[in-house]
Design a protein around this motif. Structure first.
Motif, PDB file in Angstrom:
ATOM      1  N   TYR A  86      18.022   3.944  -5.040  1.00  0.00           N
ATOM      2  CA  TYR A  86      16.433   4.436  -4.818  1.00  0.00           C
ATOM      3  C   TYR A  86      15.100   3.491  -6.414  1.00  0.00           C
ATOM      4  CZ  TYR A  86      12.410   7.081  -5.108  1.00  0.00           C
ATOM      5  OH  TYR A  86      11.552   7.641  -4.715  1.00  0.00           O
ATOM      6  N   LEU A  87      16.024   3.063  -6.869  1.00  0.00           N
ATOM      7  CA  LEU A  87      15.646   2.817  -8.078  1.00  0.00           C
ATOM      8  C   LEU A  87      15.565   1.206  -7.780  1.00  0.00           C
ATOM      9  CD1 LEU A  87      14.005   2.818 -11.010  1.00  0.00           C
ATOM     10  CD2 LEU A  87      16.456   2.828 -11.864  1.00  0.00           C
ATOM     11  N   GLU A  88      16.360   0.985  -7.429  1.00  0.00           N
ATOM     12  CA  GLU A  88      16.411  -1.033  -7.362  1.00  0.00           C
ATOM     13  C   GLU A  88      15.583  -1.016  -5.918  1.00  0.00           C
ATOM     14  OE1 GLU A  88      19.501  -3.409  -4.962  1.00  0.00           O
ATOM     15  OE2 GLU A  88      20.592  -2.286  -6.978  1.00  0.00           O
ATOM     16  N   GLY A  89      15.220  -0.215  -5.016  1.00  0.00           N
ATOM     17  CA  GLY A  89      14.580   0.030  -3.914  1.00  0.00           C
ATOM     18  C   GLY A  89      13.212  -0.019  -3.992  1.00  0.00           C
ATOM     19  N   LEU A  90      13.043   0.867  -5.106  1.00  0.00           N
ATOM     20  CA  LEU A  90      11.421   0.913  -6.010  1.00  0.00           C
ATOM     21  C   LEU A  90      10.729   0.139  -5.924  1.00  0.00           C
ATOM     22  CD1 LEU A  90       9.200   2.988  -5.727  1.00  0.00           C
ATOM     23  CD2 LEU A  90      10.199   3.218  -8.340  1.00  0.00           C
ATOM     24  N   ILE A  91      11.729  -0.132  -6.848  1.00  0.00           N
ATOM     25  CA  ILE A  91      11.276  -1.911  -7.709  1.00  0.00           C
ATOM     26  C   ILE A  91      11.258  -2.955  -7.114  1.00  0.00           C
ATOM     27  CG2 ILE A  91      11.780  -3.919  -9.668  1.00  0.00           C
ATOM     28  CD1 ILE A  91      13.353  -1.371 -11.301  1.00  0.00           C
ATOM     29  N   GLY A  92      12.359  -3.355  -6.222  1.00  0.00           N
ATOM     30  CA  GLY A  92      11.939  -4.257  -5.213  1.00  0.00           C
ATOM     31  C   GLY A  92      11.017  -4.552  -4.610  1.00  0.00           C
ATOM     32  N   ALA A  93      10.435  -3.231  -4.098  1.00  0.00           N
ATOM     33  CA  ALA A  93       9.601  -3.615  -2.445  1.00  0.00           C
ATOM     34  C   ALA A  93       8.097  -3.409  -3.789  1.00  0.00           C
ATOM     35  CB  ALA A  93       9.089  -1.719  -2.156  1.00  0.00           C
ATOM     36  N   ARG A  94       8.525  -2.684  -5.179  1.00  0.00           N
ATOM     37  CA  ARG A  94       6.784  -3.004  -5.534  1.00  0.00           C
ATOM     38  C   ARG A  94       6.984  -4.557  -5.618  1.00  0.00           C
ATOM     39  NH1 ARG A  94       5.904   2.219  -8.473  1.00  0.00           N
ATOM     40  NH2 ARG A  94       5.639   3.604  -6.675  1.00  0.00           N
ATOM     41  N   LEU A  95       7.619  -5.401  -5.947  1.00  0.00           N
ATOM     42  CA  LEU A  95       8.045  -6.835  -6.261  1.00  0.00           C
ATOM     43  C   LEU A  95       7.438  -7.657  -5.118  1.00  0.00           C
ATOM     44  CD1 LEU A  95      10.951  -6.967  -9.678  1.00  0.00           C
ATOM     45  CD2 LEU A  95       8.403  -7.326  -9.340  1.00  0.00           C
ATOM     46  N   ARG A  96       8.333  -7.101  -4.418  1.00  0.00           N
ATOM     47  CA  ARG A  96       7.487  -7.982  -2.614  1.00  0.00           C
ATOM     48  C   ARG A  96       6.025  -7.787  -3.012  1.00  0.00           C
ATOM     49  NH1 ARG A  96      12.491  -6.143  -1.812  1.00  0.00           N
ATOM     50  NH2 ARG A  96      11.795  -4.220  -0.777  1.00  0.00           N
ATOM     51  N   VAL A  97       5.298  -6.669  -2.560  1.00  0.00           N
ATOM     52  CA  VAL A  97       3.963  -6.196  -2.589  1.00  0.00           C
ATOM     53  C   VAL A  97       3.551  -7.556  -3.594  1.00  0.00           C
ATOM     54  CG1 VAL A  97       1.981  -4.910  -2.755  1.00  0.00           C
ATOM     55  CG2 VAL A  97       4.235  -4.267  -1.693  1.00  0.00           C
ATOM     56  N   ALA A  98       3.791  -7.090  -4.809  1.00  0.00           N
ATOM     57  CA  ALA A  98       3.085  -7.840  -5.482  1.00  0.00           C
ATOM     58  C   ALA A  98       3.029  -9.669  -5.538  1.00  0.00           C
ATOM     59  CB  ALA A  98       3.952  -7.995  -7.578  1.00  0.00           C
ATOM     60  N   ALA A  99       4.011 -10.659  -4.886  1.00  0.00           N
ATOM     61  CA  ALA A  99       4.813 -11.651  -4.397  1.00  0.00           C
ATOM     62  C   ALA A  99       3.100 -11.623  -3.816  1.00  0.00           C
ATOM     63  CB  ALA A  99       6.081 -11.940  -3.882  1.00  0.00           C
ATOM     64  N   GLU A 100       3.648 -11.237  -2.518  1.00  0.00           N
ATOM     65  CA  GLU A 100       2.792 -11.420  -1.463  1.00  0.00           C
ATOM     66  C   GLU A 100       1.190 -11.313  -1.162  1.00  0.00           C
ATOM     67  OE1 GLU A 100       3.836  -8.371   1.671  1.00  0.00           O
ATOM     68  OE2 GLU A 100       6.124  -8.741   1.434  1.00  0.00           O
ATOM     69  N   LEU A 101       1.108 -10.636  -2.780  1.00  0.00           N
ATOM     70  CA  LEU A 101      -0.663 -10.285  -2.927  1.00  0.00           C
ATOM     71  C   LEU A 101      -0.921 -10.976  -3.214  1.00  0.00           C
ATOM     72  CD1 LEU A 101      -3.649  -9.073  -3.584  1.00  0.00           C
ATOM     73  CD2 LEU A 101      -1.941  -8.151  -5.211  1.00  0.00           C
ATOM     74  N   ARG A 102      -0.503 -12.157  -4.990  1.00  0.00           N
ATOM     75  CA  ARG A 102      -0.587 -13.334  -5.593  1.00  0.00           C
ATOM     76  C   ARG A 102      -0.665 -14.815  -4.630  1.00  0.00           C
ATOM     77  NH1 ARG A 102       0.583  -9.098  -8.089  1.00  0.00           N
ATOM     78  NH2 ARG A 102      -0.828  -8.962 -10.790  1.00  0.00           N
ATOM     79  N   THR A 103       0.383 -14.732  -3.521  1.00  0.00           N
ATOM     80  CA  THR A 103       0.549 -15.722  -2.857  1.00  0.00           C
ATOM     81  C   THR A 103      -1.136 -15.686  -1.915  1.00  0.00           C
ATOM     82  OG1 THR A 103       2.428 -14.413  -1.109  1.00  0.00           O
ATOM     83  CG2 THR A 103       2.912 -16.463  -3.535  1.00  0.00           C
ATOM     84  N   ARG A 104      -0.997 -14.609  -1.270  1.00  0.00           N
ATOM     85  CA  ARG A 104      -2.001 -14.887  -0.452  1.00  0.00           C
ATOM     86  C   ARG A 104      -2.750 -14.992  -1.099  1.00  0.00           C
ATOM     87  NH1 ARG A 104      -0.983 -10.042   1.657  1.00  0.00           N
ATOM     88  NH2 ARG A 104      -2.942  -8.598   0.491  1.00  0.00           N
ATOM     89  N   ALA A 105      -3.763 -13.857  -1.835  1.00  0.00           N
ATOM     90  CA  ALA A 105      -5.051 -14.167  -2.453  1.00  0.00           C
ATOM     91  C   ALA A 105      -5.053 -15.025  -3.530  1.00  0.00           C
ATOM     92  CB  ALA A 105      -5.259 -12.575  -3.159  1.00  0.00           C
TER      93      ALA A 105
END
Length: 134
Positions: A86-105
């Motif tokens: 659960y913890l690994e999934g939560l952190i992984g999902a937030r890191l993916r969102v952060a990466a997508e945001l930065r590469t797009r924005a």
């Protein structure tokens, strides 16, 4: 369980809830054995009537708990709270969102090879800063 002192639950409620808890806000920690550095914990109000949040515990830090999830604001499942997956999934999902945001924005493709992937509280991962080099 991390039990808050009376009156401290308001820190976790409202439009701008705290993402970190100082040791002084904690009445007691109920667990056998006691949680170690980095263990997931549930945060409950002083009356132990409601689970308020889910976070990572560190008794040696200025911030005893770094809040990752607020109960009731997501599909949080208390039965899975102590699962490493659960913890690994939560952190992984937030890191993916952060990466997508930065590469797009920031349109990083070909512009730079150094950038900040995760900016702690700004990416809902309090205390975690990840920089990319190369």
């Amino acid at each position: 369980l991390v039990v808050l002192k009376g009156g401290k639950k308001k820190m976790l409620l409202g439009p701008n809830p705290a993402l970190t808890l100082f040791p002084g806000a904690i009445d007691c920690v109920i667990a056998r054995p006691p949680p170690s550095i980095g263990d997931p914990v549930l945060v409950v109000d002083g009356g132990r009537e409601s689970v308020l949040a889910y976070g990572i515990y560190n008794p040696e830090s200025t911030f005893a708990v770094r809040i990752l999830e607020f109960f009731g604001k997501s599909d949080f499942d208390g039965d899975r709270a102590y699962s490493g997956k659960y913890l690994e999934g939560l952190i992984g999902a937030r890191l993916r969102v952060a990466a997508e945001l930065r590469t797009r924005a920031l349109a990083l493709g070909g512009v730079t090879s150094a950038w900040r992937l995760c900016n702690a509280e700004g990416d809902n991962l309090p205390g975690l800063v990840v920089d990319v080099f190369g």
